[in-house]
Design a protein around this motif. Structure first.
Motif, mmCIF file in Angstrom:
data_model
loop_
_atom_site.group_PDB
_atom_site.id
_atom_site.type_symbol
_atom_site.label_atom_id
_atom_site.label_comp_id
_atom_site.label_asym_id
_atom_site.label_seq_id
_atom_site.Cartn_x
_atom_site.Cartn_y
_atom_site.Cartn_z
ATOM 1 N N SER B 19 0.850 -0.969 0.054
ATOM 2 C CA SER B 19 0.061 0.011 0.185
ATOM 3 C C SER B 19 0.878 0.963 0.042
ATOM 4 N N MET B 20 0.298 2.352 -0.191
ATOM 5 C CA MET B 20 0.994 3.530 0.113
ATOM 6 C C MET B 20 1.728 3.664 1.457
ATOM 7 N N ALA B 21 0.974 3.438 2.369
ATOM 8 C CA ALA B 21 1.818 3.644 3.764
ATOM 9 C C ALA B 21 2.942 2.535 3.941
ATOM 10 N N GLY B 22 3.015 1.346 3.477
ATOM 11 C CA GLY B 22 3.731 0.549 3.225
ATOM 12 C C GLY B 22 4.951 0.896 2.291
ATOM 13 N N LEU B 23 4.641 1.256 1.301
ATOM 14 C CA LEU B 23 5.658 1.919 0.175
ATOM 15 C C LEU B 23 6.351 3.139 1.030
ATOM 16 N N ARG B 24 5.628 3.812 1.507
ATOM 17 C CA ARG B 24 6.698 5.297 2.327
ATOM 18 C C ARG B 24 7.414 4.850 3.480
ATOM 19 N N THR B 25 6.914 3.634 4.155
ATOM 20 C CA THR B 25 7.890 3.178 5.012
ATOM 21 C C THR B 25 9.074 2.481 4.545
ATOM 22 N N LEU B 41 4.330 -8.367 1.217
ATOM 23 C CA LEU B 41 3.136 -9.203 0.768
ATOM 24 C C LEU B 41 1.883 -8.427 0.945
ATOM 25 N N GLY B 42 1.269 -8.646 -0.298
ATOM 26 C CA GLY B 42 0.062 -7.882 -0.445
ATOM 27 C C GLY B 42 -1.136 -8.722 -1.084
ATOM 28 N N ALA B 43 -2.317 -8.434 -0.554
ATOM 29 C CA ALA B 43 -3.361 -9.208 -0.847
ATOM 30 C C ALA B 43 -3.897 -8.766 -2.136
ATOM 31 N N GLU B 44 -3.650 -7.767 -2.903
ATOM 32 C CA GLU B 44 -4.182 -7.044 -3.940
ATOM 33 C C GLU B 44 -3.161 -7.811 -5.127
ATOM 34 N N PRO B 45 -3.554 -7.793 -6.348
ATOM 35 C CA PRO B 45 -2.488 -8.059 -7.357
ATOM 36 C C PRO B 45 -1.631 -7.258 -7.685
ATOM 37 N N HIS B 46 -1.902 -5.921 -7.329
ATOM 38 C CA HIS B 46 -1.312 -4.735 -7.852
ATOM 39 C C HIS B 46 -0.137 -4.199 -6.885
ATOM 40 N N ALA B 47 0.979 -3.669 -7.564
ATOM 41 C CA ALA B 47 1.839 -2.711 -6.800
ATOM 42 C C ALA B 47 1.046 -1.773 -6.224
ATOM 43 N N PRO B 48 1.822 -0.697 -5.115
ATOM 44 C CA PRO B 48 1.128 0.258 -4.657
ATOM 45 C C PRO B 48 0.506 1.329 -5.789
ATOM 46 N N TYR B 49 -0.567 1.792 -5.456
ATOM 47 C CA TYR B 49 -1.333 2.722 -6.087
ATOM 48 C C TYR B 49 -1.811 3.786 -5.587
#
Lengths: 64, 415
Positions: B19-25, B41-49
């Motif tokens: 997620s955005m928060a994960g990416l910023r961390t 580890l992401g539930a969605e199939p997409h990279a952070p958006y």
């Protein structure tokens, strides 16, 4: 130097960047964004913060 | 097992939630000098958006997809980062330092960042398996809703918060035959920005043909196989091809059950975003960031809250990255943690040509006051809890609203 580009087709003039890097980004009297296209390297942290908080992700930074 | 405090530990920093928060961390971990392995580890199939366009531009622009909203991945995250996408976390064991995903695969970690965010609350009545019922949180939700919002559609939105109001505006602009907002509230957006601005928002929506059914709810649905009509608790029946449920969100914390963390409404963290266990002890290698984190903000008071505003994933990610990098170096984190974590919440909303911009926690206020301009045109509204300014919101007048930021400063000492 860091080159700053704002995609004005995306920019909605929210002004979130203004708070992070006021030396580079300003809202003018009509509440529209104005910015400088170049800034010194030591501003990278502030500029990245400004790019991060842009709701439209309209700010691109390039290091020269 | 290796000692987590030494460089001999080759387990990654595991960020659950791409997620955005994960990416910023992750970005701030790198900025603070951590060059070691990071796994998302992401539930969605997409990279952070970026989510804000999902209820606006992406919802009204045919053909837009992930590439239009994806966050750029900075060069610091091109090396030593693994992306495991399309797999939700299922459980956490803080003793063994392992997250198990939904396939049963184990992900050991040296430090854990919880960034699993929220999901929309579901339809509060039986859906009888009908299609045509939507929520809006993810990119895939937005694409599905865009395909449903055809010109001529009868659109019913349950909920009159920001997401509900933005979808109503987008649907009206997209040429819907009817747009109806059904809400338990007396006035749309009342909880968020008070009765004055809420009533003005309603007036502007009604000028675009949107109808409001306030102090109302859903009693039943009619249709087969797709929803065709909804029956309101007031007895009114509405034609309905598209039903959007926008009545708030719940934190994605089910996977933390049994972990010992206090995840009763989001994950309780201290001022360093470190997880607090139900017994009050702190886990120095477990962090929560973004919408799923619950923490006090000394700008306002000492009540721990989950706050769902735009800039907080970035602010929490920045703080967590700094603290975690210090922890991984073996430094004393106390000096960073003891500095007040007091981010000023910032949010905005675009509906038709109306631009709302706000700072603070307007919903803590017991009264609001128009201090500049007029509601019908452009204005600045101040929000007070007793005598204390807790927020400001403008329609237009962004320069004036921005000027309020310096009025929110954390109390020194004491906290």
């Amino acid at each position: 130097m860091i080159k700053i580009d704002v995609d004005m087709n995306k920019c909605q003039h929210y002004g979130q960047c203004v708070f992070e890097a006021p030396e580079v980004f300003q809202l003018n009297a009509d509440d529209k964004l104005e910015y400088q296209a170049e800034a010194p390297d030591e501003m990278l942290g502030d500029l990245e913060a400004a790019a991060d908080v842009c709701p439209m992700q309209a700010i691109t930074l390039m290091r020269e | 097992m290796t000692d987590p405090m030494t460089d001999a530990d080759d387990r990654p920093v595991l960020i659950v939630g791409a997620s955005m928060a994960g990416l910023r961390t992750a970005e701030n971990l790198r900025r603070a000098g951590y060059a070691g392995p990071i796994t998302f580890l992401g539930a969605e199939p997409h990279a952070p958006y970026n989510r804000p366009p999902l209820s606006k531009e992406l919802l009204q622009t045919e053909g837009q997809g992930h590439e239009d909203v994806a966050f750029p991945i900075r060069s610091a995250l091109e090396e030593n980062v693994e992306w495991v996408l399309g797999r939700a976390a299922a459980s956490l064991d803080t003793e063994r330092q392992v997250v198990v995903d939904e396939t049963g695969a184990e992900h050991p970690y040296r430090a854990l960042v919880i960034a699993t965010g929220l999901r929309p609350k579901p339809l509060p009545i039986d859906d009888h398996g009908l299609t045509g019922i939507h929520v809006l949180r993810t990119l895939d939700d937005a694409v599905a809703l865009r395909q449903a919002l055809r010109p001529g559609a009868n659109v019913v939105i349950l909920g009159s918060g920001f997401i509900g109001c933005e979808i109503a505006a987008t649907a009206a602009k997209a040429g819907a035959a009817t747009v109806s907002v059904v809400s338990q509230s007396r006035i749309p957006l009342e909880r968020a920005i008070g009765p004055q601005l809420g009533a003005e928002v309603r007036r502007r929506h009604e000028a675009h043909g949107v109808r409001f059914f306030c102090e109302n709810g859903l009693f039943g649905l009619v249709g087969d196989p797709s929803v065709e009509r909804v029956i309101l608790t007031s007895g009114v029946m509405l034609e309905c091809d598209v039903l959007v449920v926008a009545i708030g969100s719940d934190a994605n914390t089910e996977w933390l059950e049994g972990s010992g963390l206090d995840a009763s409404d989001g994950v309780l963290v201290n001022g360093g975003l470190q997880a607090v266990r139900a017994d009050g002890t702190v886990l120095e290698n477990v962090y929560a960031v973004g919408d799923v984190a619950r923490y006090p903000n000394p700008l306002f008071d000492e009540v721990a809250r989950r706050v769902e505003h735009w800039n907080l994933p970035t602010e929490t990610g920045k703080r967590a990255g700094q603290v975690l990098a210090a922890h991984l170096r073996g430094d004393d984190c106390a000096p960073i943690i003891e500095a007040p974590f007091a981010p000023l919440p910032s949010f905005w909303s675009d509906q038709y040509d109306m631009h709302l911009l706000a700072f603070g926690m307007t919903y803590l206020a017991d009264r609001s006051e128009v201090v500049a301009g007029t509601l019908e045109d452009e204005c600045v509204v101040e929000f007070f809890r007793g005598d204390e300014l807790v927020g400001v919101c403008g329609i237009g007048m962004r320069g004036a609203v921005q000027g309020y930021r310096s009025r929110f400063t954390p109390p020194v000492a004491a906290r």
